[in-house]
Design an enzyme around this catalytic site. Structure first.
Site, PDB file in Angstrom:
ATOM      1  N   PHE A  17      -5.171   4.877 -12.915  1.00 35.28           N
ATOM      2  CA  PHE A  17      -5.568   3.614 -12.281  1.00 35.28           C
ATOM      3  C   PHE A  17      -6.809   3.852 -11.442  1.00 35.28           C
ATOM      4  O   PHE A  17      -6.824   4.735 -10.587  1.00 35.28           O
ATOM      5  CB  PHE A  17      -4.445   3.053 -11.391  1.00 35.28           C
ATOM      6  CG  PHE A  17      -4.803   1.703 -10.837  1.00 35.28           C
ATOM      7  CD1 PHE A  17      -4.701   0.572 -11.632  1.00 35.28           C
ATOM      8  CD2 PHE A  17      -5.289   1.567  -9.540  1.00 35.28           C
ATOM      9  CE1 PHE A  17      -5.077  -0.683 -11.128  1.00 35.28           C
ATOM     10  CE2 PHE A  17      -5.650   0.322  -9.046  1.00 35.28           C
ATOM     11  CZ  PHE A  17      -5.547  -0.803  -9.834  1.00 35.28           C
TER      12      PHE A  17
ATOM     13  N   ASP B 261     -10.837  10.763  -8.452  1.00 33.06           N
ATOM     14  CA  ASP B 261     -10.460   9.536  -7.766  1.00 33.06           C
ATOM     15  C   ASP B 261      -9.362   9.884  -6.765  1.00 33.06           C
ATOM     16  O   ASP B 261      -8.203  10.052  -7.120  1.00 33.06           O
ATOM     17  CB  ASP B 261      -9.973   8.500  -8.790  1.00 33.06           C
ATOM     18  CG  ASP B 261      -9.531   7.201  -8.132  1.00 33.06           C
ATOM     19  OD1 ASP B 261      -9.357   7.173  -6.898  1.00 33.06           O
ATOM     20  OD2 ASP B 261      -9.340   6.213  -8.872  1.00 33.06           O
TER      21      ASP B 261
ATOM     22  N   LYS C 108      -8.513   3.296   0.339  1.00 32.79           N
ATOM     23  CA  LYS C 108      -7.173   3.127   0.935  1.00 32.79           C
ATOM     24  C   LYS C 108      -7.103   3.640   2.385  1.00 32.79           C
ATOM     25  O   LYS C 108      -7.503   2.922   3.285  1.00 32.79           O
ATOM     26  CB  LYS C 108      -6.107   3.742   0.034  1.00 32.79           C
ATOM     27  CG  LYS C 108      -5.945   2.941  -1.269  1.00 32.79           C
ATOM     28  CD  LYS C 108      -4.590   3.077  -1.931  1.00 32.79           C
ATOM     29  CE  LYS C 108      -4.340   1.958  -2.919  1.00 32.79           C
ATOM     30  NZ  LYS C 108      -4.761   2.227  -4.295  1.00 32.79           N
TER      31      LYS C 108
END
Ligand SMILES: *Cc1c(COP(=O)(O)O)cnc(C)c1O
Length: 406
Positions: free
Chosen positions: A141, A226, A255
């Site tokens: 993702f 990532d 995040k």
């Protein structure tokens, strides 16, 4: 309509918000540390951490202070000017990592978009305009822009949005032979999460990560990590790559970077950064002073031995409580992840029950996450109080019991 006439309920959500989410019925209105309260004053323990975002819990005093101070000083300038918080945050990220250069954006998807564009641009400038292939992984993702969702490894998220960016190849995660079979000198990058988050809390093996680094070196491709979910202390190191003994060429963070304030960063080296020049890429809010001031405060707290070492102890407390529960209910096929990114995979006889357990947990006063249909995911504050873990796991046990005896 007068504001006081608006019913602040899930029903209103269903009437006014684009229907791409299905939030809980209760509406949180206040948070402190790892506790949250809803409109009725019911209290919840937060093991979800805003999906690995609120790494210092809710309303951490250092972050509140940074936001207030910057909020009374300077909010926004654009990229026509630079600013002190952005320069301080960039310098601290560089000091703490492999990187020499930072690009700021606002979300994980945008940091990844920048990373993928940079990987292609670098290959085009230094090697050949045909060196465009990106290798990525099933279940990965990387965000929801068209490029990032296409590099992501779940076609259901990119289907239906028209032609996808070309020359992206997906192979199984943790399968080095599969990468060897598709990598060639036209490959510009391998893109990988050191711990797949949305894809089920699945850590890369050390051999896999080290093998990817070697393959990138052999084919002059860039290793793009990532770390939007795995970074900023979540794994017990500032960034998860430090567990593997590999150095990336490009790394993305978001995040937890702002602890709940929207901000993201793409980190890279001087050599790669030097292919870019003014106008090649950008974003209006990138390096926004408010965002950078809060992120600097978050980094100052997270990047300390107390917090990073505390992650390991807290993980132990979670895992042993989950093991106790497993001994009682024969529930989990795997308890995995790193640090405070924990995945508890349900045994086949309980397949599909992750969402039911999440709902039962909310009823018991506990916020948890799922990753797919069969994995319960925990991404609590890195500084959650041990007493909150104990009480939260007691609520979780009641929720599990409720689902299994239903
Ligand atoms: C959440 C996430 C993203 C996307 O971040 P947004 O801020 O939602 O755009 C990208 N990569 C990983 C690994 C993530 O967990």
């Amino acid at each position: 309509m007068a504001a006081e006439k608006i019913a602040v309920t899930r029903e209103t959500f269903d009437n006014v918000i684009l229907p791409v989410y299905a939030p809980a019925q209760f509406v949180p209105v206040k948070g402190k540390g790892s506790r949250v309260w809803d409109q009725q004053g019911k209290e919840y323990i937060d093991f979800s951490g805003g999906i690995a975002v609120t790494a210092l819990g809710h309303c951490h005093p250092a972050l509140v202070e940074a936001l207030k101070t910057q909020g009374e000083t300077l909010w926004h300038l654009s990229n026509v000017f630079t600013n002190e918080p952005a320069l301080r945050l960039a310098s601290k990220l560089i000091d703490a990592t492999f990187a020499d250069r930072v690009f700021f954006a606002n979300s994980g998807a945008e940091a990844n978009e920048a990373a993928f564009k940079l990987a292609r641009f670098y290959a085009c400038q230094r090697h050949s305009p045909f060196k465009t292939k990106i290798i990525a992984f099933h279940n990965a993702f990387h965000g929801r822009t068209l490029f990032t969702v296409s590099v992501g490894g779940q076609p259901k998220y990119s289907d239906g949005f028209g032609p996808k960016p070309a020359d992206i190849v997906h192979v199984p995660f943790n399968d080095l032979e599969a990468v060897k079979a598709v990598i060639d000198d036209h490959t510009c990058a391998i893109v990988v999460e050191p711990i797949q988050g949305e894809g089920g809390v699945m850590p890369a093996t050390p051999e896999f990560m080290q093998g990817l680094r070697a393959l990138c070196d052999k084919h002059q491709a860039l290793l793009v990590l990532d770390e939007v979910q795995s970074g900023m202390g979540r794994s017990g190191k500032l960034f998860a790559y430090e567990h593997y003994g590999v150095t990336p060429d490009i790394l993305t963070s978001a995040k937890a970077l702002g602890g709940g304030f929207p901000v993201s960063a793409m980190l890279t080296t001087n050599e790669i950064a030097s292919t870019m020049s003014p106008g090649v890429h950008g974003t209006t809010y990138g390096g926004n002073p408010l965002a950078c001031a809060v992120a600097e405060a978050a980094l100052d707290v997270i990047n300390t031995p107390e917090v990073l070492e505390g992650v390991q102890a807290r993980r132990q407390q979670f895992v042993s409580a989950l093991q106790t529960l497993d001994a009682k209910f024969d529930l989990f096929s795997d308890i995995r992840g790193k640090g405070l990114l924990i995945g508890a995979a349900l045994k086949p006889q309980h397949a599909g029950k992750a969402r039911d357990i999440l709902n039962a947990a909310a009823a018991e006063g506990l916020m948890v996450l799922v990753a797919g249909t069969d994995v319960i995911r925990f991404a609590p504050s890195l500084v959650i109080e041990p007493a909150d873990i104990e009480e939260g796991m007691a609520r979780f046990a009641r929720a599990v019991e409720r689902v299994l005896t239903a």
